[in-house]
Design a protein around this motif. Structure first.
Motif, PDB file in Angstrom:
ATOM      1  N   VAL A  27      10.196  -6.039  -6.195  1.00 38.21           N
ATOM      2  CA  VAL A  27       8.982  -5.361  -5.783  1.00 38.21           C
ATOM      3  C   VAL A  27       9.262  -3.864  -5.733  1.00 38.21           C
ATOM      4  N   GLU A  28       8.422  -3.111  -6.390  1.00 37.15           N
ATOM      5  CA  GLU A  28       8.550  -1.656  -6.375  1.00 37.15           C
ATOM      6  C   GLU A  28       7.268  -1.058  -5.830  1.00 37.15           C
ATOM      7  N   SER A  29       7.408   0.060  -5.167  1.00 36.11           N
ATOM      8  CA  SER A  29       6.247   0.725  -4.595  1.00 36.11           C
ATOM      9  C   SER A  29       6.409   2.236  -4.737  1.00 36.11           C
ATOM     10  N   SER A  30       5.304   2.896  -4.940  1.00 34.74           N
ATOM     11  CA  SER A  30       5.345   4.355  -5.034  1.00 34.74           C
ATOM     12  C   SER A  30       5.011   4.996  -3.685  1.00 34.74           C
ATOM     13  N   VAL A  31       4.886   4.197  -2.641  1.00 42.42           N
ATOM     14  CA  VAL A  31       4.579   4.705  -1.312  1.00 42.42           C
ATOM     15  C   VAL A  31       5.843   5.317  -0.710  1.00 42.42           C
ATOM     16  N   LYS A  32       5.693   6.520  -0.204  1.00 46.94           N
ATOM     17  CA  LYS A  32       6.806   7.224   0.440  1.00 46.94           C
ATOM     18  C   LYS A  32       6.419   7.524   1.877  1.00 46.94           C
TER      19      LYS A  32
END
Length: 143
Positions: A36-41
């Motif tokens: 799972v990858e997310s661009s949320v920082k």
């Protein structure tokens, strides 16, 4: 009469031998692996040291009490998620200790948590005391 008896025995034997059969075909499989990858920082401010404690009593490996009514949810504590993970007494004790640390400090999360687990095992009865130590994490923004 003996011919009827022989014929009946042959019919019963044929029915038993050719009656029901089942087939089972096994096929080897591999474990499902996901990423799972997310661009949320998240911008997290790390504060002072915090700690929390909880004790749980376990009778016969499955009846648990004493950790309180509040727990941290959404964190895996290493039970593995297997069929017998419900019997692991350390997971609810860790969850209650983490809740107590977060609630007392006003944190959003615990940064670099370390768990100190003390177990008194009396065969049929077990007492698990957990202390969590880490740093106060406060979420400043999520992008």
């Amino acid at each position: 009469m003996t011919n009827k008896l022989k014929l009946s025995a042959a019919a019963i034997a044929l029915t038993v031998l050719a009656g029901c059969s089942s087939y089972n075909t096994s096929q080897p499989s591999t474990a499902l692996q996901t990423k799972v990858e997310s661009s949320v920082k998240a911008d997290i401010e790390v504060g002072q040291k915090i700690s929390g404690e909880a004790t749980i009593n376990v009778l016969a490996g499955v009846i648990k009490w004493g950790a309180g009514d509040h727990f941290v949810d959404g964190v895996s504590y290493g039970a593995g998620g297997g069929a017998l993970s419900f019997a692991d007494p350390t997971a609810p004790a860790k969850s209650a200790a983490a809740y107590n640390a977060i609630k007392a400090s006003g944190a959003d999360l615990i940064v670099a948590p370390r768990y100190e687990i003390k177990t008194a095992d009396y065969f049929i009865f077990k007492k698990v005391h957990v202390k969590v130590m880490g740093y106060k994490g406060t979420i400043k923004s999520v992008k």
